[in-house]
Design an enzyme around this catalytic site. Sequence first.
Site, PDB file in Angstrom:
ATOM      1  N   TYR B 121       1.366  -0.987   0.028  1.00 50.60           N
ATOM      2  CA  TYR B 121      -0.099  -0.093   0.214  1.00 50.60           C
ATOM      3  C   TYR B 121       1.135   1.284   0.403  1.00 50.60           C
ATOM      4  O   TYR B 121       1.569   1.248   1.006  1.00 50.60           O
ATOM      5  CB  TYR B 121      -0.989  -0.093   1.101  1.00 50.60           C
ATOM      6  CG  TYR B 121      -1.959   1.137   0.933  1.00 50.60           C
ATOM      7  CD1 TYR B 121      -2.638   0.584   1.019  1.00 50.60           C
ATOM      8  CD2 TYR B 121      -1.808   2.383   1.869  1.00 50.60           C
ATOM      9  CE1 TYR B 121      -4.354   1.904   0.802  1.00 50.60           C
ATOM     10  CE2 TYR B 121      -3.086   3.826   1.418  1.00 50.60           C
ATOM     11  CZ  TYR B 121      -4.123   3.057   0.851  1.00 50.60           C
ATOM     12  OH  TYR B 121      -4.665   4.110   0.822  1.00 50.60           O
ATOM     13  N   GLN B 183     -10.791  -0.313   0.755  1.00 47.62           N
ATOM     14  CA  GLN B 183     -11.443  -0.686   0.083  1.00 47.62           C
ATOM     15  C   GLN B 183     -10.119  -1.783  -0.977  1.00 47.62           C
ATOM     16  O   GLN B 183      -9.798  -2.762  -1.111  1.00 47.62           O
ATOM     17  CB  GLN B 183     -12.040  -0.037  -0.956  1.00 47.62           C
ATOM     18  CG  GLN B 183     -11.014   1.425  -1.663  1.00 47.62           C
ATOM     19  CD  GLN B 183     -11.510   2.007  -1.049  1.00 47.62           C
ATOM     20  OE1 GLN B 183     -11.811   2.035   0.437  1.00 47.62           O
ATOM     21  NE2 GLN B 183     -12.172   3.691  -1.748  1.00 47.62           N
ATOM     22  N   ASN B 206      -3.677   5.736   6.165  1.00 43.65           N
ATOM     23  CA  ASN B 206      -4.957   6.659   7.273  1.00 43.65           C
ATOM     24  C   ASN B 206      -5.931   5.781   7.830  1.00 43.65           C
ATOM     25  O   ASN B 206      -5.153   4.456   8.250  1.00 43.65           O
ATOM     26  CB  ASN B 206      -5.643   7.387   6.475  1.00 43.65           C
ATOM     27  CG  ASN B 206      -6.318   7.249   6.228  1.00 43.65           C
ATOM     28  OD1 ASN B 206      -6.772   5.398   6.123  1.00 43.65           O
ATOM     29  ND2 ASN B 206      -7.047   7.724   4.793  1.00 43.65           N
ATOM     30  N   SER B 229       5.245   8.954  13.428  1.00 43.21           N
ATOM     31  CA  SER B 229       7.413   9.597  13.249  1.00 43.21           C
ATOM     32  C   SER B 229       7.943   9.390  14.652  1.00 43.21           C
ATOM     33  O   SER B 229       7.582  10.555  15.314  1.00 43.21           O
ATOM     34  CB  SER B 229       7.889  10.127  12.245  1.00 43.21           C
ATOM     35  OG  SER B 229       9.373   9.850  11.730  1.00 43.21           O
ATOM     36  N   GLN B 251      11.992  15.516  12.231  1.00 45.74           N
ATOM     37  CA  GLN B 251      10.592  14.682  11.791  1.00 45.74           C
ATOM     38  C   GLN B 251       9.459  15.648  12.962  1.00 45.74           C
ATOM     39  O   GLN B 251       8.178  14.738  12.208  1.00 45.74           O
ATOM     40  CB  GLN B 251      10.859  13.251  13.562  1.00 45.74           C
ATOM     41  CG  GLN B 251      11.989  12.404  13.009  1.00 45.74           C
ATOM     42  CD  GLN B 251      11.928  11.866  11.988  1.00 45.74           C
ATOM     43  OE1 GLN B 251      11.249  10.695  11.998  1.00 45.74           O
ATOM     44  NE2 GLN B 251      12.593  11.783  10.735  1.00 45.74           N
ATOM     45  N   HIS B 254       6.580  16.049   9.738  1.00 50.93           N
ATOM     46  CA  HIS B 254       5.745  15.125   9.235  1.00 50.93           C
ATOM     47  C   HIS B 254       4.348  15.354   9.797  1.00 50.93           C
ATOM     48  O   HIS B 254       3.871  14.400   8.947  1.00 50.93           O
ATOM     49  CB  HIS B 254       6.932  13.900   9.786  1.00 50.93           C
ATOM     50  CG  HIS B 254       7.452  13.144   9.116  1.00 50.93           C
ATOM     51  ND1 HIS B 254       7.336  12.254   7.851  1.00 50.93           N
ATOM     52  CD2 HIS B 254       8.850  12.201   9.303  1.00 50.93           C
ATOM     53  CE1 HIS B 254       8.926  11.578   7.415  1.00 50.93           C
ATOM     54  NE2 HIS B 254       9.486  12.021   8.223  1.00 50.93           N
ATOM     55  N   GLU B 319      11.903   5.015  17.462  1.00 52.08           N
ATOM     56  CA  GLU B 319      11.716   4.558  16.293  1.00 52.08           C
ATOM     57  C   GLU B 319      12.975   4.726  15.986  1.00 52.08           C
ATOM     58  O   GLU B 319      13.797   3.993  14.808  1.00 52.08           O
ATOM     59  CB  GLU B 319      10.526   5.144  15.009  1.00 52.08           C
ATOM     60  CG  GLU B 319      10.589   4.613  13.861  1.00 52.08           C
ATOM     61  CD  GLU B 319       9.429   5.334  13.374  1.00 52.08           C
ATOM     62  OE1 GLU B 319       9.500   6.253  13.055  1.00 52.08           O
ATOM     63  OE2 GLU B 319       9.669   5.250  12.225  1.00 52.08           O
ATOM     64  N   HIS B 320      13.728   5.914  15.784  1.00 54.31           N
ATOM     65  CA  HIS B 320      14.990   6.539  14.512  1.00 54.31           C
ATOM     66  C   HIS B 320      15.622   7.255  16.137  1.00 54.31           C
ATOM     67  O   HIS B 320      15.384   7.521  16.887  1.00 54.31           O
ATOM     68  CB  HIS B 320      14.847   7.909  13.978  1.00 54.31           C
ATOM     69  CG  HIS B 320      14.436   7.083  13.490  1.00 54.31           C
ATOM     70  ND1 HIS B 320      13.007   7.533  12.693  1.00 54.31           N
ATOM     71  CD2 HIS B 320      13.866   6.886  11.849  1.00 54.31           C
ATOM     72  CE1 HIS B 320      12.389   7.423  11.998  1.00 54.31           C
ATOM     73  NE2 HIS B 320      12.657   6.379  10.936  1.00 54.31           N
ATOM     74  N   ASP B 353      17.093   7.573   5.759  1.00 54.03           N
ATOM     75  CA  ASP B 353      15.362   7.440   4.983  1.00 54.03           C
ATOM     76  C   ASP B 353      14.815   7.205   3.692  1.00 54.03           C
ATOM     77  O   ASP B 353      14.347   6.711   3.052  1.00 54.03           O
ATOM     78  CB  ASP B 353      14.345   9.031   5.086  1.00 54.03           C
ATOM     79  CG  ASP B 353      14.139   9.786   6.497  1.00 54.03           C
ATOM     80  OD1 ASP B 353      13.695   8.558   6.960  1.00 54.03           O
ATOM     81  OD2 ASP B 353      13.752  10.801   7.206  1.00 54.03           O
ATOM     82  N   GLU B 407       1.051 -37.327  28.136  1.00 57.18           N
ATOM     83  CA  GLU B 407      -0.396 -36.152  28.158  1.00 57.18           C
ATOM     84  C   GLU B 407      -2.113 -36.985  27.634  1.00 57.18           C
ATOM     85  O   GLU B 407      -2.102 -35.442  26.800  1.00 57.18           O
ATOM     86  CB  GLU B 407       0.624 -35.299  26.866  1.00 57.18           C
ATOM     87  CG  GLU B 407       1.948 -34.261  27.155  1.00 57.18           C
ATOM     88  CD  GLU B 407       2.115 -33.686  26.560  1.00 57.18           C
ATOM     89  OE1 GLU B 407       1.909 -32.742  25.465  1.00 57.18           O
ATOM     90  OE2 GLU B 407       3.370 -32.708  26.723  1.00 57.18           O
ATOM     91  N   HIS B 412      -0.866 -41.145  19.803  1.00 53.60           N
ATOM     92  CA  HIS B 412       0.298 -40.807  19.374  1.00 53.60           C
ATOM     93  C   HIS B 412       1.262 -42.036  19.794  1.00 53.60           C
ATOM     94  O   HIS B 412       1.363 -41.903  18.763  1.00 53.60           O
ATOM     95  CB  HIS B 412       0.455 -38.917  20.078  1.00 53.60           C
ATOM     96  CG  HIS B 412      -0.202 -37.590  19.909  1.00 53.60           C
ATOM     97  ND1 HIS B 412      -1.340 -37.681  18.876  1.00 53.60           N
ATOM     98  CD2 HIS B 412       0.387 -36.711  19.517  1.00 53.60           C
ATOM     99  CE1 HIS B 412      -1.374 -36.286  19.590  1.00 53.60           C
ATOM    100  NE2 HIS B 412      -0.517 -35.895  18.984  1.00 53.60           N
TER     101      HIS B 412
END
Lengths: 424, 424
Positions: B121, B183, B206, B229, B251, B254, B319-320, B353, B407, B412
């Site tokens: 995506y 969709q 989103n 971010s 950052q 963003h 994250e960074h 990046d 068991e 088995h």
Amino acid sequence: MKIINKSDLKSLKRSVDQGTEEQRKTVQEIIAQVKQQGDKAVKEYTERFDKAKLDALKVTKGEFEQAYDSLDGEFVEILKEAAKNITAFHEKQRSTSWFDSSEDGTILGQKITPIDAAGVYVPGGTAAYPSSVFMNVIPAQVAGVKKIVMVTPPDEDGNVPDGVLLAAHILGVEDVYKVGGAQAIAALAYGTETIPAVDKITGPGNVFVALAKREVFGDVDIDMIAGPSEIAVLADETARASEIAADLLSQAEHDARSSSVLVTNSEPLAQSVQKEVQSQLDRLPRADIARQSVEDYGMIVLCETWDEAVDTINEIAPEHLEVVTEDPFQELGKIKHAGAIFLGPYSSEPVGDYFAGPNHVLPTNGTARFSSPLNVDDFTKKSSVISYSRQALENNVDKIARFARLEGLEAHARAVETRKERWK
Amino acid sequence: MKIINKSDLKSLKRSVDQGTEEQRKTVQEIIAQVKQQGDKAVKEYTERFDKAKLDALKVTKGEFEQAYDSLDGEFVEILKEAAKNITAFHEKQRSTSWFDSSEDGTILGQKITPIDAAGVYVPGGTAAYPSSVFMNVIPAQVAGVKKIVMVTPPDEDGNVPDGVLLAAHILGVEDVYKVGGAQAIAALAYGTETIPAVDKITGPGNVFVALAKREVFGDVDIDMIAGPSEIAVLADETARASEIAADLLSQAEHDARSSSVLVTNSEPLAQSVQKEVQSQLDRLPRADIARQSVEDYGMIVLCETWDEAVDTINEIAPEHLEVVTEDPFQELGKIKHAGAIFLGPYSSEPVGDYFAGPNHVLPTNGTARFSSPLNVDDFTKKSSVISYSRQALENNVDKIARFARLEGLEAHARAVETRKERWK
């Protein structure tokens, strides 16, 4: 067990139990209470659901010792040998950090670090599952996880099975708590006064456990939500019907929703396996469960050609796959999707459940298309490492800035350009 | 940007956007419609949400060529060089199948197979993100994924950004479809007449995209749900305030919910970074977003000691992470949790990046405690391989049967014992 021609076969996919709306609400309420009230809520739910009134949640040293003494020495040795085999296999899975250095002074790499703390859910019920303890704890230990916390529901007297305690004891796991259900998952995810919070929760459980794992996912990591057990056998005319039937039934006895499928291009084999399943079924102690499973989810798929049989296996993407042919290694490259692949007549599926070494926590319900057996990597994570040299930045700063501006991110461009001050 | 003493610091964890009940219902409805009506539903939702009336969903060869021609040759070369660097880094991540053979004839192993099909995506909106295309597609290609399907929302005229098409073209991705939102996720998960179904979906989007990914998870695999971010900088008095401030702001621009944090034991650095952030902020084109982000989620954490500063970083699990000290490699072993670690003054975060090679899809919101950057392993899966020899089964059959009976699983035990017929 019905025989179906491949051309008549519809999808083998079973629906996953997502729980009812009411079950989801119950689980959300339990999690909220445990988050808020800690041990108090955990004990109340344990009294309500497990009928056990507990003073202390943690298993004591005395209880471990008692479990150890209650099982005979020979069995303890079998468990220790299994643990040794499982550890040896998982040690081969270890990934290592790596670095790569360029002549311009740049170093790029990938650092592997174990997670800090892992939580293992061991289901309760009539049978004790020491193998579950081994299969969930050993990969975490091999990964280097320092804190391992185990939870398992108590019986009405407040006891947990000796087999489970013994297995934990053999592995040196001391943090074992008498709590099950959604309250156990909540305690592991958020911690209580007694039970430490962990970073990842693994292990199978009932629908409440599965729903709770879905709820806390994101705050902690979880393993896959396990569906009922499955076996598919890919066999040609060289296979022995009695062995195939026995192996199919070994999965059918797990659960009425378990699935056992033979895929073959041999009509004689199909017919003799059908007969063998019927005759062996009647002599099983768990015949009722196995019969239901065979009726609802068992089948023999008869294919026109061997290639069609192989394709059928890849469509099913089974949890367990046995390949029983003259030269099973020749088929290995054709198998794209399966959790565990058992090759040849001596590799009966239960060999892998307890003893051989590979993990028995495997992707079910076709998820072998994209998931793996539980493994050491599941208890580690990677960090990228970037050390850019002055030379590398001088060479590339204008390209990086231009790329950033194309994406509309001016501050990104300026961040790299600020460094130009250093060589002005 | 406020300065806070470590001792006054509360949790830095932000809540994840789980969507409203209404948004969840909308997403469930969209998924059901796409499952049932395929392309027809996809086109209707695209008209409703993106205001684009499409005859064909698939990007044509002509559109790829037009995108290629619309961007100047120099920029095409920058993109190609970035793709080369990213490919080189990810090629080092490749895992290989392994086998281990014992003297008794047993072979145990782990087989690595790519997934069959991956869906990517690529978000729409004002800016085009060719880097997103590279970072999601390249690991899949290096893993050996044969089918890669890309989706991205069209504008009102039914066009998708040239930068995105160009990036796809450079990588040889031909299956690009003009569809976004829930969709698009539904189409990738279940397939339509035009859009092929995939096994794993990656890429940011989103709240509707995130909710749809959660919904289809289990039927297909997904990557982590990405949060806003984040950057954390761990710096001592040797760092330059202007550079640190510029990186923090890279950052902050963003998203108003992005987080930028400096952790230091140097009060003079804390104060000069505070001043620099203020002065650089006002000159940014995206100053409004960056200012909001700095006010709500930006801070300078002042620690008493260096050890306390390192501990703070591990608590944040950013994250960074940038480490700007005299000898940053010395700190690497102390960093337990971070998505990507940038060492030294030239390793400004935007270097990673776009260009250096490591992936920019990274764990956010503290999930670096248990998650990794997007990597080649994410597009492969493992199968265990077990080939037990007759000798191995003879040696161990009684132990395995005994374990199974403990068991409570008689079928088995019988499955392995059936093989005794062979050496009777």
